[in-house]
Design a protein around this motif. Structure first.
Motif, PDB file in Angstrom:
ATOM      1  N   ARG A 240      -7.569 -33.191  -1.867  1.00 25.82           N
ATOM      2  CA  ARG A 240      -8.919 -32.979  -2.402  1.00 25.82           C
ATOM      3  C   ARG A 240      -9.724 -32.051  -1.501  1.00 25.82           C
ATOM      4  NH1 ARG A 240     -13.472 -37.646  -3.782  1.00 25.82           N
ATOM      5  NH2 ARG A 240     -15.098 -36.197  -4.467  1.00 25.82           N
ATOM      6  N   ASN A 241      -9.612 -32.240  -0.191  1.00 25.22           N
ATOM      7  CA  ASN A 241     -10.360 -31.387   0.729  1.00 25.22           C
ATOM      8  C   ASN A 241      -9.723 -30.008   0.874  1.00 25.22           C
ATOM      9  OD1 ASN A 241     -12.587 -33.157   2.133  1.00 25.22           O
ATOM     10  ND2 ASN A 241     -10.783 -34.455   1.989  1.00 25.22           N
ATOM     11  N   ALA A 242      -8.422 -29.933   0.696  1.00 17.49           N
ATOM     12  CA  ALA A 242      -7.758 -28.630   0.772  1.00 17.49           C
ATOM     13  C   ALA A 242      -8.135 -27.740  -0.405  1.00 17.49           C
ATOM     14  CB  ALA A 242      -6.243 -28.819   0.820  1.00 17.49           C
ATOM     15  N   LEU A 243      -8.485 -28.360  -1.529  1.00 15.17           N
ATOM     16  CA  LEU A 243      -8.820 -27.594  -2.719  1.00 15.17           C
ATOM     17  C   LEU A 243     -10.238 -27.025  -2.691  1.00 15.17           C
ATOM     18  CD1 LEU A 243      -7.239 -29.795  -5.550  1.00 15.17           C
ATOM     19  CD2 LEU A 243      -6.404 -27.622  -4.655  1.00 15.17           C
ATOM     20  N   LEU A 244     -11.093 -27.532  -1.801  1.00 20.61           N
ATOM     21  CA  LEU A 244     -12.491 -27.097  -1.787  1.00 20.61           C
ATOM     22  C   LEU A 244     -12.644 -25.580  -1.606  1.00 20.61           C
ATOM     23  CD1 LEU A 244     -14.256 -29.957   0.231  1.00 20.61           C
ATOM     24  CD2 LEU A 244     -14.336 -29.522  -2.227  1.00 20.61           C
ATOM     25  N   PRO A 245     -11.971 -24.963  -0.624  1.00 19.09           N
ATOM     26  CA  PRO A 245     -12.142 -23.502  -0.494  1.00 19.09           C
ATOM     27  C   PRO A 245     -11.579 -22.727  -1.679  1.00 19.09           C
ATOM     28  CG  PRO A 245     -11.227 -24.456   1.517  1.00 19.09           C
ATOM     29  CD  PRO A 245     -11.141 -25.501   0.461  1.00 19.09           C
ATOM     30  N   LEU A 246     -10.641 -23.332  -2.415  1.00 21.96           N
ATOM     31  CA  LEU A 246     -10.013 -22.637  -3.539  1.00 21.96           C
ATOM     32  C   LEU A 246     -10.869 -22.672  -4.798  1.00 21.96           C
ATOM     33  CD1 LEU A 246      -6.392 -23.957  -2.980  1.00 21.96           C
ATOM     34  CD2 LEU A 246      -7.171 -21.623  -2.641  1.00 21.96           C
ATOM     35  N   ILE A 247     -11.896 -23.525  -4.805  1.00 22.52           N
ATOM     36  CA  ILE A 247     -12.779 -23.599  -5.969  1.00 22.52           C
ATOM     37  C   ILE A 247     -13.476 -22.260  -6.188  1.00 22.52           C
ATOM     38  CG2 ILE A 247     -14.915 -24.629  -6.849  1.00 22.52           C
ATOM     39  CD1 ILE A 247     -14.050 -27.259  -5.618  1.00 22.52           C
ATOM     40  N   THR A 248     -13.980 -21.691  -5.095  1.00 19.62           N
ATOM     41  CA  THR A 248     -14.637 -20.387  -5.189  1.00 19.62           C
ATOM     42  C   THR A 248     -13.665 -19.328  -5.681  1.00 19.62           C
ATOM     43  OG1 THR A 248     -16.112 -20.984  -3.372  1.00 19.62           O
ATOM     44  CG2 THR A 248     -15.930 -18.654  -3.908  1.00 19.62           C
ATOM     45  N   LEU A 249     -12.453 -19.348  -5.142  1.00 21.60           N
ATOM     46  CA  LEU A 249     -11.448 -18.377  -5.549  1.00 21.60           C
ATOM     47  C   LEU A 249     -11.130 -18.501  -7.033  1.00 21.60           C
ATOM     48  CD1 LEU A 249      -9.442 -16.174  -4.648  1.00 21.60           C
ATOM     49  CD2 LEU A 249      -7.791 -17.994  -4.187  1.00 21.60           C
ATOM     50  N   PHE A 250     -11.039 -19.728  -7.521  1.00 21.24           N
ATOM     51  CA  PHE A 250     -10.734 -19.961  -8.938  1.00 21.24           C
ATOM     52  C   PHE A 250     -11.855 -19.425  -9.831  1.00 21.24           C
ATOM     53  CE2 PHE A 250     -11.039 -22.598 -12.773  1.00 21.24           C
ATOM     54  CZ  PHE A 250      -9.775 -22.408 -13.309  1.00 21.24           C
ATOM     55  N   ALA A 251     -13.106 -19.712  -9.454  1.00 23.76           N
ATOM     56  CA  ALA A 251     -14.240 -19.261 -10.269  1.00 23.76           C
ATOM     57  C   ALA A 251     -14.343 -17.740 -10.287  1.00 23.76           C
ATOM     58  CB  ALA A 251     -15.539 -19.874  -9.753  1.00 23.76           C
ATOM     59  N   LEU A 252     -14.028 -17.110  -9.165  1.00 23.69           N
ATOM     60  CA  LEU A 252     -14.154 -15.660  -9.076  1.00 23.69           C
ATOM     61  C   LEU A 252     -13.037 -14.936  -9.819  1.00 23.69           C
ATOM     62  CD1 LEU A 252     -15.341 -15.189  -5.382  1.00 23.69           C
ATOM     63  CD2 LEU A 252     -16.699 -15.138  -7.478  1.00 23.69           C
ATOM     64  N   GLU A 253     -12.059 -15.666 -10.305  1.00 30.75           N
ATOM     65  CA  GLU A 253     -11.017 -15.042 -11.119  1.00 30.75           C
ATOM     66  C   GLU A 253     -11.438 -14.917 -12.581  1.00 30.75           C
ATOM     67  OE1 GLU A 253      -7.107 -16.544 -10.807  1.00 30.75           O
ATOM     68  OE2 GLU A 253      -6.950 -16.254  -8.645  1.00 30.75           O
ATOM     69  N   ILE A 254     -12.583 -15.475 -12.927  1.00 32.11           N
ATOM     70  CA  ILE A 254     -13.056 -15.420 -14.315  1.00 32.11           C
ATOM     71  C   ILE A 254     -13.247 -13.985 -14.802  1.00 32.11           C
ATOM     72  CG2 ILE A 254     -14.988 -15.990 -15.840  1.00 32.11           C
ATOM     73  CD1 ILE A 254     -15.276 -18.614 -14.344  1.00 32.11           C
ATOM     74  N   PRO A 255     -13.913 -13.098 -14.018  1.00 37.00           N
ATOM     75  CA  PRO A 255     -14.035 -11.712 -14.515  1.00 37.00           C
ATOM     76  C   PRO A 255     -12.690 -11.048 -14.748  1.00 37.00           C
ATOM     77  CG  PRO A 255     -15.553 -12.103 -12.699  1.00 37.00           C
ATOM     78  CD  PRO A 255     -14.660 -13.296 -12.772  1.00 37.00           C
ATOM     79  N   GLY A 256     -11.697 -11.408 -13.940  1.00 32.67           N
ATOM     80  CA  GLY A 256     -10.380 -10.819 -14.100  1.00 32.67           C
ATOM     81  C   GLY A 256      -9.704 -11.184 -15.413  1.00 32.67           C
ATOM     82  N   LEU A 257     -10.144 -12.292 -16.030  1.00 27.06           N
ATOM     83  CA  LEU A 257      -9.575 -12.684 -17.321  1.00 27.06           C
ATOM     84  C   LEU A 257      -9.923 -11.679 -18.409  1.00 27.06           C
ATOM     85  CD1 LEU A 257     -10.371 -16.519 -17.305  1.00 27.06           C
ATOM     86  CD2 LEU A 257      -8.183 -15.431 -16.816  1.00 27.06           C
ATOM     87  N   PHE A 258     -11.030 -10.956 -18.215  1.00 26.95           N
ATOM     88  CA  PHE A 258     -11.510 -10.040 -19.249  1.00 26.95           C
ATOM     89  C   PHE A 258     -11.348  -8.569 -18.864  1.00 26.95           C
ATOM     90  CE2 PHE A 258     -13.852 -14.007 -19.497  1.00 26.95           C
ATOM     91  CZ  PHE A 258     -13.791 -14.316 -20.840  1.00 26.95           C
ATOM     92  N   SER A 259     -10.947  -8.306 -17.625  1.00 28.41           N
ATOM     93  CA  SER A 259     -10.907  -6.911 -17.164  1.00 28.41           C
ATOM     94  C   SER A 259      -9.618  -6.199 -17.529  1.00 28.41           C
ATOM     95  CB  SER A 259     -11.097  -6.862 -15.640  1.00 28.41           C
ATOM     96  OG  SER A 259     -10.061  -7.571 -14.985  1.00 28.41           O
ATOM     97  N   GLY A 260      -8.559  -6.951 -17.800  1.00 31.56           N
ATOM     98  CA  GLY A 260      -7.298  -6.327 -18.178  1.00 31.56           C
ATOM     99  C   GLY A 260      -6.508  -5.836 -16.971  1.00 31.56           C
ATOM    100  N   ALA A 261      -5.229  -5.606 -17.176  1.00 33.95           N
ATOM    101  CA  ALA A 261      -4.345  -5.075 -16.131  1.00 33.95           C
ATOM    102  C   ALA A 261      -3.929  -3.675 -16.558  1.00 33.95           C
ATOM    103  CB  ALA A 261      -3.131  -5.981 -15.953  1.00 33.95           C
ATOM    104  N   ILE A 262      -4.580  -2.677 -15.990  1.00 35.89           N
ATOM    105  CA  ILE A 262      -4.452  -1.305 -16.484  1.00 35.89           C
ATOM    106  C   ILE A 262      -3.001  -0.819 -16.452  1.00 35.89           C
ATOM    107  CG2 ILE A 262      -5.101   1.091 -16.058  1.00 35.89           C
ATOM    108  CD1 ILE A 262      -7.795   0.123 -15.082  1.00 35.89           C
ATOM    109  N   ILE A 263      -2.359  -0.936 -15.300  1.00 37.20           N
ATOM    110  CA  ILE A 263      -1.003  -0.387 -15.155  1.00 37.20           C
ATOM    111  C   ILE A 263      -0.006  -1.176 -15.992  1.00 37.20           C
ATOM    112  CG2 ILE A 263       0.862   0.068 -13.517  1.00 37.20           C
ATOM    113  CD1 ILE A 263      -1.255   0.540 -11.395  1.00 37.20           C
ATOM    114  N   THR A 264      -0.091  -2.500 -15.930  1.00 32.59           N
ATOM    115  CA  THR A 264       0.856  -3.334 -16.680  1.00 32.59           C
ATOM    116  C   THR A 264       0.702  -3.127 -18.176  1.00 32.59           C
ATOM    117  OG1 THR A 264       0.771  -4.977 -14.901  1.00 32.59           O
ATOM    118  CG2 THR A 264       1.691  -5.681 -17.010  1.00 32.59           C
ATOM    119  N   GLU A 265      -0.522  -3.064 -18.660  1.00 34.79           N
ATOM    120  CA  GLU A 265      -0.733  -2.837 -20.092  1.00 34.79           C
ATOM    121  C   GLU A 265      -0.216  -1.462 -20.512  1.00 34.79           C
ATOM    122  OE1 GLU A 265      -4.766  -5.624 -20.472  1.00 34.79           O
ATOM    123  OE2 GLU A 265      -4.855  -3.485 -20.889  1.00 34.79           O
ATOM    124  N   ARG A 266      -0.332  -0.502 -19.616  1.00 28.54           N
ATOM    125  CA  ARG A 266       0.163   0.833 -19.937  1.00 28.54           C
ATOM    126  C   ARG A 266       1.692   0.837 -20.019  1.00 28.54           C
ATOM    127  NH1 ARG A 266      -2.919   4.988 -21.994  1.00 28.54           N
ATOM    128  NH2 ARG A 266      -1.920   6.977 -21.602  1.00 28.54           N
TER     129      ARG A 266
END
Length: 321
Positions: A240-266
């Motif tokens: 539970r305590n190890a996951l605390l710093p990863l909460i921020t990392l998880f939330a900050l991945e939200i914009p990446g869900l909508f930004s697309g992967a330019i090279i891979t999609e190409r």
């Protein structure tokens, strides 16, 4: 928690205004525009080019252009895409969800795999398993996305023909229902595998490092000294305590869900927003690029606020700051 939310919302207003000014200046002051691109593609007189610029307000002072653009944004009008001849909102809505489909699957897979592999590596520090995981992780991180994508296409689409070469659906497909669903899943497989392999490495290291730091804390030693089962110590106290710093990392991945992967999609010819944005860069479709960038700015600000709220739920000390 309510006060924390209100405070973060107020603090985000200057950030949003500053980001909008920066986005506007970056694209507006860039050499050339879509009118310049038109003049290169067609034989137009200077009078006609000036007329087109005046029609789109490009002859106005910068501050007037910014106020007009920002006012349109506030009403939901992102302008019209020069390349697609449609409103920017329609273009984004058409292609963004295709990118989201890949990104959400990759997100779930990478977090599940990275959490299991990273935690097990921390619990078996310096073992053969830990060394093997470290080697595989760094190998996966070292591959460029275009090389790994082409390698996957070579083996699984060309040589063994397990998966299709690219696209979102089979050419000329008229499938419906479950048949159409499985057709899309087969086309999804290779892009998902590539992006998962590329992203899983750093996240695995995060899990391993945070878990190692926590299991060395005094309260973990105390829990073990009390005779608690190792499973309880790890999953109830340490994890539970190890996951605390990863909460921020998880939330900050939200914009990446909508930004697309330019090279891979190409590479996989996937009709996502990343590929559309890349085409927009080549064609200087600045209304599309500016609108999409501002959307990512808003999503990033929302993700930061969400990260603060999630951290406040997990750690009560944050709520009282």
């Amino acid at each position: 928690m309510k006060q924390l939310l209100i405070r973060r919302l107020i603090q985000s207003i200057p950030t949003l205004i500053g980001a909008s000014i920066l986005v506007f200046l970056v694209f507006t002051l860039a050499p050339g525009d879509f009118v310049t691109q038109m003049s290169a593609d067609a034989n137009m007189t200077q009078e006609r080019l000036d007329e087109i610029r005046a029609l789109h307000g490009l002859d106005q002072p910068l501050y007037k252009q910014y106020l007009t653009w920002m006012g349109n944004l506030l009403t939901g009008n992102f302008g019209e895409s020069v390349l697609h001849r449609q409103p920017v909102t329609s273009v984004i809505n058409t292609f963004m969800w295709n990118s989201f489909l890949i990104a959400i699957i990759v997100l779930v897979l990478q977090w599940i795999i990275a959490s299991i592999v990273g935690i097990m590596a921390a619990l078996r520090q310096y073992s053969i398993y830990d060394s093997a995981v470290t080697l595989i992780v760094f190998m996966a991180m070292s591959f460029p996305s275009f090389f790994l994508g082409l390698l996957m296409l070579k083996f699984f689409a060309v040589d063994y023909q397990i998966f299709p070469l690219g696209g979102m659906r089979s050419t000329g497909s008229t499938l419906t229902g479950w048949a159409d669903f499985w057709d899309v899943m087969k086309h999804l497989a290779l892009p998902v595998i590539v992006l998962t392999l590329l992203n899983i490495g750093s996240l695995t290291r995060y899990f391993r490092t945070n878990m190692l730091e926590v299991i060395r804390q005094d309260y973990v030693r105390t829990a073990r000294a009390k005779g608690l089962k190792e499973r309880v110590v790890i999953f109830k106290h340490a994890l539970r305590n190890a996951l605390l710093p990863l909460i921020t990392l998880f939330a900050l991945e939200i914009p990446g869900l909508f930004s697309g992967a330019i090279i891979t999609e190409r590479i996989f010819n996937w009709p996502g927003i990343g590929r559309v944005v890349l085409d927009g860069i080549f064609q200087r479709d600045y209304p599309l690029l500016m609108g999409f960038t501002m959307l990512l700015v808003v999503l990033t600000i929302v993700a930061n606020i969400l990260a603060d709220l999630m951290y406040g739920v997990a750690d009560p000390r944050v709520r009282n700051r």
